[in-house]
Design an enzyme around this catalytic site. Structure first.
Site, mmCIF file in Angstrom:
data_model
loop_
_atom_site.group_PDB
_atom_site.id
_atom_site.type_symbol
_atom_site.label_atom_id
_atom_site.label_comp_id
_atom_site.label_asym_id
_atom_site.label_seq_id
_atom_site.Cartn_x
_atom_site.Cartn_y
_atom_site.Cartn_z
ATOM 1 N N HIS A 78 45.954 -0.529 37.496
ATOM 2 C CA HIS A 78 45.088 0.622 37.244
ATOM 3 C C HIS A 78 45.705 1.895 37.824
ATOM 4 C CE1 HIS A 78 41.874 -2.730 37.606
ATOM 5 N NE2 HIS A 78 42.466 -2.758 36.451
ATOM 6 N N ASP A 128 38.750 5.679 34.848
ATOM 7 C CA ASP A 128 39.275 4.448 34.270
ATOM 8 C C ASP A 128 38.109 3.493 34.036
ATOM 9 O OD1 ASP A 128 38.787 2.986 36.634
ATOM 10 O OD2 ASP A 128 40.890 2.849 37.197
ATOM 11 N N GLN A 152 60.045 -2.932 38.356
ATOM 12 C CA GLN A 152 60.067 -3.526 37.010
ATOM 13 C C GLN A 152 60.584 -2.589 35.912
ATOM 14 O OE1 GLN A 152 57.017 -6.304 35.890
ATOM 15 N NE2 GLN A 152 56.481 -5.062 34.146
ATOM 16 N N TRP A 195 48.982 -5.303 30.036
ATOM 17 C CA TRP A 195 49.319 -4.267 29.045
ATOM 18 C C TRP A 195 50.409 -3.319 29.537
ATOM 19 C CZ3 TRP A 195 49.498 -4.370 24.238
ATOM 20 C CH2 TRP A 195 49.641 -3.206 23.475
ATOM 21 N N ASN A 196 50.388 -2.987 30.834
ATOM 22 C CA ASN A 196 51.463 -2.125 31.326
ATOM 23 C C ASN A 196 52.816 -2.801 31.134
ATOM 24 O OD1 ASN A 196 49.929 0.163 32.509
ATOM 25 N ND2 ASN A 196 49.090 -1.455 33.791
ATOM 26 N N SER A 197 52.879 -4.075 31.459
ATOM 27 C CA SER A 197 54.140 -4.810 31.310
ATOM 28 C C SER A 197 54.575 -4.849 29.847
ATOM 29 C CB SER A 197 54.005 -6.236 31.846
ATOM 30 O OG SER A 197 53.831 -6.199 33.248
ATOM 31 N N GLU A 199 55.969 -1.552 28.912
ATOM 32 C CA GLU A 199 57.274 -1.319 29.555
ATOM 33 C C GLU A 199 58.361 -2.112 28.824
ATOM 34 O OE1 GLU A 199 54.949 -0.526 33.763
ATOM 35 O OE2 GLU A 199 56.112 -2.351 33.565
ATOM 36 N N ALA A 210 42.354 -11.852 32.891
ATOM 37 C CA ALA A 210 41.832 -10.593 32.316
ATOM 38 C C ALA A 210 41.884 -10.638 30.785
ATOM 39 C CB ALA A 210 42.572 -9.401 32.901
ATOM 40 N N GLN A 254 44.587 -10.792 28.990
ATOM 41 C CA GLN A 254 45.959 -11.139 28.613
ATOM 42 C C GLN A 254 46.070 -12.105 27.435
ATOM 43 O OE1 GLN A 254 47.332 -12.252 32.489
ATOM 44 N NE2 GLN A 254 46.970 -10.176 33.233
#
Ligand code: UDP
Ligand code: UDP
Length: 471
Positions: A17, A112, A348, A366-368, A371, A386, A388
Site C-alpha cells: 500500500h 487508499d 525488486q 499487483w505491484n509485482s 513491475e 488477498a 492474488q
C-alpha cells in the site's frame, strides 16, 4: 512554485500500500507540481517500512506526516484485512486532528482502499474525495459490486456452482473470490462490503492499470448502464511502479552477480512483502529450480504459519534467520554458481530491471505484476492471499503473460517436476506457448510505456484528474 491545489493522500500500512501511494505522490508533486501531503499509518513493527518512510521524508518532494498510533489493545479481530480496516477506522479522528492543525488544509483527499472511511474528514473540511486503488480494475469491479452479490447470492461464494457475474466484466470463479469475501460470517467480509460502498461514494476512483490492458472492465465501470450505475467515474492512471532504490548499478553483491550473468538468463523468485511458503513447498521450489537448470535469484523467508493457517511474515529484517536450515541439504553449495539466495528482501524493481533477468516467479501481488510487465518479464504466477488468485487468472488466462500450476499452491503441494517445467516454459521457450508468453510480456512493456508517454491513455487520464483536483 506553490500551486492552487493542495492534495492529501492517506496510506494504510503494508509495503503493497505504501509504495504505490508514495510513487503516486511523487508523480503528483514532480510532474504536476501539486502541493502534496501524505499521511502514513505505519506498521510499527516493520523496520523495512520505517526505512521507506524515512527515505520519502529525506527526499523532500512532498510532506510526509506519520500519524500517531491508534489504541488497538481491545481489538480481538485476527484477520489481516479486518485489523487493517479497524486500524484505519481508528485513525479517522487522528487524521481529523492532523488536518485541523494545518495552516493551509488540503482541498482534495485521496484515500487508499483501506482508508476510505477517512472520507468523513473530507466531507467535514469540504475536500474532494478520491479513492486510489493500487490494484487492477477487475479487483475494483469486485469491490464495487460486492454489495450486489451480498444481496443476490445465497450461501458462501466458494460453494456457488457457477462463476459470479459482474455486469460487463469477466465473471469470477468461486475459487478465485478474494480472501476476505470467502467467509460471509467474518468481520473482514463486512469490512470489505463497507469499503466497497465507500469507494462507490467517492468523486472518482484512480486505479493502477491502463486502458489498453483492461479495456472491457474499465468500460463497464464507466458505463451508466453497467457498473457505472454504482461506480463513480474511474480513471486508469498506471502503471505506477516504484523506481529502483539506490543500489541499482551494481554496488551490492547481488547486483554485481547479476551484472555478470547472460542476458535474460535468470529467474527471480519472490513472494511479495508478506508471502512465505511452507517448509515442504520450499523444498519443492528449491529442487524445482535446480531441475530447471536455470540461473535464479531467490528471496528466501523463513516458513511461518499464522493462527488462521495463512503463511505470513511482516517482512521485517529482524526476523532474518539462517537460510540454510530451511533449504535442502547441499542446495546452497550445489547452486552457488548459478543461484543467488537473498534473505528476506531484495530491491525488486532494480532486480527486474536488470538485463540478466528473464522471468519472475511471483505471488502475483499487483505491484509485482506491474513491475514485471513494465520490465517485459514473463511470470510463473503463484497466488497466495488477498486478490492474488484473481490476478493470477487474469495474468495467465486473459492477458497471457505467465504460466501457473494446475492446482492452487495454497491447496496442494506443487511438486518439483511441475515447478521446473513452468520455469523452463517461460525461460527457455521450448514450445509455442512459452514463446507467446515471452512475446506478450514484451508487447505489454511497450503498451505500458505508450500509455504513460505523452499523448498516451494514462498520461491523458492523469491530466484530467489533476484538472478535476482544481488546478
Ligand atoms: N518488494 C521488494 N522486495 C521484496 C519483496 C517485495 O521490493 O523482497 C516490493 C515489490 O517490488 C512491490 C511490493 O514490495 O513493490 C509488494 O507489493 P505487491 O503488491 O507485489 O505484493 P504485497 O506485498 O502487497 O503482497
Ligand atoms: N500480508 C502478509 N501475509 C498474508 C496476508 C497479508 O504479509 O498472509 C500483508 C501484505 O503483504 C500486506 C498487508 O498484509 O502488506 C495487507 O495485505 P492484504 O491482504 O490487505 O493485501 P495487499 O493489498 O497488501 O496485497
Amino acid at each position: 512554485m506553490e500551486s492552487a491545489a493542495h492534495v492529501a493522500l492517506i496510506s494504510s500500512p503494508g509495503m503493497g500500500h505504501l509504495f504505490p501511494a508514495l510513487e503516486f505522490a511523487t508523480r503528483l508533486s514532480t510532474r504536476h507540481r501539486l502541493t502534496v501531503t501524505v499521511f502514513i499509518v505505519p506498521s510499527r513493527s516493520s523496520s523495512a517500512e520505517n526505512k521507506v518512510i524515512a527515505a520519502a521524508q529525506a527526499a523532500g518532494l512532498f510532506t510526509v506526516v506519520e500519524l500517531p498510533p491508534a489504541d488497538m489493545s481491545d481489538v480481538t479481530e485476527s484477520s489481516v484485512v479486518g485489523r487493517l480496516a479497524i486500524t484505519m477506522r481508528r485513525h479517522v479522528p487522528i487524521l481529523r486532528s492532523a488536518v485541523s492543525a494545518m495552516t493551509s488544509p488540503p482541498s482534495v483527499l485521496i484515500a487508499d482502499i483501506f482508508s476510505i472511511e477517512s472520507f468523513a474528514v473530507a466531507d467535514e473540511f469540504d475536500m474532494k474525495k478520491y479513492a486510489f486503488v493500487a490494484s487492477n480494475a477487475w479487483f475494483l469491479a469486485v469491490m464495487v459490486y460486492a454489495q450486489v452479490w451480498d444481496r443476490e447470492i445465497v450461501g458462501q461464494y466458494v460453494d456457488q456452482k457457477e462463476p459470479l457475474q459482474i455486469p460487463g466484466c469477466e465473471s469470477v470463479r468461486p475459487c478465485d473470490v478474494i480472501d476476505p469475501l470467502l467467509d460471509r460470517t467474518e468481520q473482514q467480509y463486512f469490512e470489505i462490503l463497507k469499503l466497497g460502498m465507500g469507494i462507490a461514494s467517492s468523486d472518482g476512483v484512480l486505479v493502477n492499470t491502463w486502458d489498453e490492458l483492461q479495456d472491457r472492465t474499465l468500460a463497464s465501470l464507466n458505463d451508466r448502464n453497467l457498473l457505472g450505475k454504482i461506480s463513480p467515474p474511474v480513471y486508469s492512471i498506471g502503471p505506477i511502479v516504484r523506481q529502483p532504490g539506490s543500489k541499482k548499478g551494481g554496488s551490492s553483491e547481488l547486483f554485481n552477480w547479476l551484472s555478470k550473468q547472460p542476458s535474460e538468463s535468470v529467474i527471480y523468485v519472490s513472494f511479495g512483502s508478506g508471502g512465505t511458503l511452507s517448509f515442504e513447498q520450499m523444498t519443492e521450489v528449491a529442487h524445482g529450480l535446480e531441475m530447471s537448470r536455470q540461473r535464479f535469484v531467490w528471496v528466501v523467508r523463513a516458513p511461518k504459519v499464522r493462527s488462521d493457517g495463512a503463511f505470513f511474515t511482516t517482512g521485517d529484517e529482524s526476523e532474518e534467520q539462517s537460510l540454510a536450515k530451511f533449504l535442502p541439504e547441499g542446495f546452497l553449495e550445489r547452486t552457488s554458481e548459478v543461484g543467488f539466495v537473498v534473505s528476506m528482501w531484495a530491491d525488486q524493481t532494480a532486480v527486474l530491471g536488470s538485463p540478466a533477468v528473464g522471468g519472475f516467479f511471483s505471488h502475483s501481488g499487483w505491484n509485482s505484476a506491474l513491475e514485471s510487465i513494465t520490465n517485459g518479464v514473463p511470470m510463473v504466477v503463484w497466488p497466495l492471499y488477498a486478490e492474488q488468485r484473481m490476478n493470477a487468472t487474469m495474468l495467465t488466462e486473459e492477458i497471457g503473460v505467465g504460466v501457473r500450476s494446475k492446482e492452487l499452491p495454497t491447496n496442494a503441494l506443487i511438486e518439483r517436476e511441475e515447478i521446473a517445467a513452468m520455469v523452463r516454459k517461460i525461460m527457455v521457450e521450448e514450445d509455442d506457448e512459452g514463446k507467446a508468453i515471452r512475446a506478450k510480456a514484451k508487447e505489454l512493456q511497450r503498451s505500458a510505456a505508450k500509455a504513460l508517454g505523452e499523448g498516451g491513455s494514462s498520461h491523458h487520464n492523469f491530466a484530467r484528474v489533476v484538472k478535476l483536483f482544481g488546478c
